[in-house]
Design an enzyme around this catalytic site. Sequence first.
Site, PDB file in Angstrom:
ATOM      1  N   ARG A 237      20.961  -4.939 -14.479  1.00  0.00           N
ATOM      2  CA  ARG A 237      22.327  -5.429 -14.691  1.00  0.00           C
ATOM      3  C   ARG A 237      22.962  -5.645 -13.320  1.00  0.00           C
ATOM      4  NH1 ARG A 237      20.964  -6.567 -18.983  1.00  0.00           N
ATOM      5  NH2 ARG A 237      21.729  -5.891 -21.025  1.00  0.00           N
ATOM      6  N   HIS A 298      19.296 -14.619 -15.419  1.00  0.00           N
ATOM      7  CA  HIS A 298      19.108 -13.633 -16.502  1.00  0.00           C
ATOM      8  C   HIS A 298      18.097 -14.151 -17.536  1.00  0.00           C
ATOM      9  CE1 HIS A 298      21.292  -9.974 -18.363  1.00  0.00           C
ATOM     10  NE2 HIS A 298      20.045 -10.003 -18.755  1.00  0.00           N
TER      11      HIS A 298
HETATM   12  P1  NAI Z   1      15.346   2.494 -21.219  1.00  0.00           P
HETATM   13  O1  NAI Z   1      16.522   3.083 -21.920  1.00  0.00           O
HETATM   14  O2  NAI Z   1      14.002   2.569 -21.878  1.00  0.00           O
HETATM   15  O3  NAI Z   1      15.225   3.113 -19.758  1.00  0.00           O
HETATM   16  C1  NAI Z   1      16.307   3.304 -18.891  1.00  0.00           C
HETATM   17  C2  NAI Z   1      15.947   4.465 -17.983  1.00  0.00           C
HETATM   18  O4  NAI Z   1      16.981   4.603 -17.022  1.00  0.00           O
HETATM   19  C3  NAI Z   1      15.832   5.800 -18.723  1.00  0.00           C
HETATM   20  O5  NAI Z   1      14.592   6.430 -18.415  1.00  0.00           O
HETATM   21  C4  NAI Z   1      16.993   6.591 -18.196  1.00  0.00           C
HETATM   22  O6  NAI Z   1      16.741   8.003 -18.134  1.00  0.00           O
HETATM   23  C5  NAI Z   1      17.156   5.991 -16.816  1.00  0.00           C
HETATM   24  N1  NAI Z   1      18.419   6.335 -16.191  1.00  0.00           N
HETATM   25  C6  NAI Z   1      19.586   6.715 -16.768  1.00  0.00           C
HETATM   26  N2  NAI Z   1      20.489   7.015 -15.834  1.00  0.00           N
HETATM   27  C7  NAI Z   1      19.904   6.819 -14.635  1.00  0.00           C
HETATM   28  C8  NAI Z   1      20.321   6.984 -13.293  1.00  0.00           C
HETATM   29  N3  NAI Z   1      21.555   7.418 -12.994  1.00  0.00           N
HETATM   30  N4  NAI Z   1      19.448   6.694 -12.321  1.00  0.00           N
HETATM   31  C9  NAI Z   1      18.198   6.259 -12.604  1.00  0.00           C
HETATM   32  N5  NAI Z   1      17.726   6.120 -13.860  1.00  0.00           N
HETATM   33  C10 NAI Z   1      18.570   6.392 -14.855  1.00  0.00           C
HETATM   34  O7  NAI Z   1      15.742   0.973 -20.939  1.00  0.00           O
HETATM   35  P2  NAI Z   1      14.768  -0.255 -20.644  1.00  0.00           P
HETATM   36  O8  NAI Z   1      14.383  -0.909 -21.912  1.00  0.00           O
HETATM   37  O9  NAI Z   1      13.711   0.185 -19.712  1.00  0.00           O
HETATM   38  O10 NAI Z   1      15.786  -1.268 -19.926  1.00  0.00           O
HETATM   39  C11 NAI Z   1      16.338  -0.973 -18.652  1.00  0.00           C
HETATM   40  C12 NAI Z   1      17.446  -1.944 -18.364  1.00  0.00           C
HETATM   41  O11 NAI Z   1      16.909  -3.256 -18.214  1.00  0.00           O
HETATM   42  C13 NAI Z   1      18.471  -2.126 -19.513  1.00  0.00           C
HETATM   43  O12 NAI Z   1      19.481  -1.135 -19.452  1.00  0.00           O
HETATM   44  C14 NAI Z   1      19.018  -3.482 -19.255  1.00  0.00           C
HETATM   45  O13 NAI Z   1      20.154  -3.352 -18.445  1.00  0.00           O
HETATM   46  C15 NAI Z   1      17.915  -4.200 -18.489  1.00  0.00           C
HETATM   47  N6  NAI Z   1      17.335  -5.332 -19.207  1.00  0.00           N
HETATM   48  C16 NAI Z   1      17.340  -6.562 -18.598  1.00  0.00           C
HETATM   49  C17 NAI Z   1      16.785  -7.665 -19.211  1.00  0.00           C
HETATM   50  C18 NAI Z   1      16.751  -9.019 -18.562  1.00  0.00           C
HETATM   51  O14 NAI Z   1      16.459 -10.013 -19.236  1.00  0.00           O
HETATM   52  N7  NAI Z   1      17.000  -9.130 -17.263  1.00  0.00           N
HETATM   53  C19 NAI Z   1      16.210  -7.547 -20.566  1.00  0.00           C
HETATM   54  C20 NAI Z   1      16.212  -6.201 -21.099  1.00  0.00           C
HETATM   55  C21 NAI Z   1      16.771  -5.149 -20.436  1.00  0.00           C
END
Ligand code: NAI
Length: 348
Positions: A237, A298
């Site tokens: 993000r 994006h």
């Molecule tokens: P997820 O929920 O599986 O993983 C997120 C991880 O971040 C978790 O392990 C969590 O513990 C960790 N986290 C939480 N707070 C943190 C902190 N302060 N410092 C470091 N890590 C922390 O989510 P997923 O599916 O891996 O997606 C990650 C992000 O990718 C989403 O939140 C979204 O913003 C982004 N995304 C972007 C897309 C795009 O098209 N560019 C598509 C899908 C997701």
Amino acid sequence: MRLSVFSAKPYDKKYLEAAHAAHPEASSISLTFHEVSLNEHTAPLVHDANAVCVFVNDSLPAPVVDALADRGVQAILLRCAGSNNVDLERAAARGIVVANVPSYSPEAVAEFAVALLQTLNRRTHRAYNRVRDGNFALSGLLGRTLHGQTVGIIGTGKIGIAFARIMKGFGCRLLAFDPFRNPAFEEYGEYRELDELLPECDIISLHCPLMDKTRHIINSETITAMKKGVVIINTSRGGLIDTPAVVDALKHEHIGGLALDVYEGESNLFYSDHSQEIIQDDLFMRFMTFPNVLVCGHQAFFTREALTEISECTIRNLLEVMEGVCPKNSLTKDVKARVEEPQPVRTI
Ligand code: NAI
């Protein structure tokens, strides 16, 4: 049941209609598509809809949630995982179910992060243009071998782990920071505290959600702690990065490369054609002047497989809302939709 879909591009329509047609039990759902994004100005477009379906750049703070509730909307269905654009507390308080698509293709996003990294590193975007112009000179195309480099992963959830798996295949040394450690990462590398990770890494890739704690996690202080010449990849993000701080570090050559699929001010730009306009975002335009910055709009999620899963999951979420149960992917736990006709809009 009527579903109003916002920020609907032709591909959204195609995949949602296919998922709708594939579920006979969804035949009573009617879909209305709006190309505009949902925000305070467009909320009045919601008429007679029990549910709205939104994407990353729709904006649903409390006043928009209230406007939807006043129009009888009972569910907000996100076509994405992140929910930073919706006031979840307000939705719960107004009895609106919010459900997301928690995982549509972590590999799609991780693979795109690697595509950004290697494009930036090996300058294939520049080589493509040069060769088409009959220029086969190599000056300016020098990259680095990824094998043996140290890669820092911030956030080891579904996408972070998929990214780790690929980078391990390149022969990189992997470090990660995540306050909630994932045992799956131990197969690929070691966890570090953030301040220990930053100075060790040649490449840093962001895979954590945008929350109060992570907003501007890349700022002047954390950048100073990084190795000179570090390459930063952000497919998560835009708000994770303090844009002026990064511009400053690029100017001073502390950051050696930056690849973005997301940008803090993206809601005014991304997913639309602005090629005939004067873009007013000076910070964004400053990015465009750096030879070592690569920006995409994006699109990391944008594969056929991901669009299929997003649409399927959205219809499944809506069917659960219709059954009056709290959907499995609900972000507003304990809120169950009241399956009833929308209320007439209250006018003052
Ligand atoms: P997820 O929920 O599986 O993983 C997120 C991880 O971040 C978790 O392990 C969590 O513990 C960790 N986290 C939480 N707070 C943190 C902190 N302060 N410092 C470091 N890590 C922390 O989510 P997923 O599916 O891996 O997606 C990650 C992000 O990718 C989403 O939140 C979204 O913003 C982004 N995304 C972007 C897309 C795009 O098209 N560019 C598509 C899908 C997701």
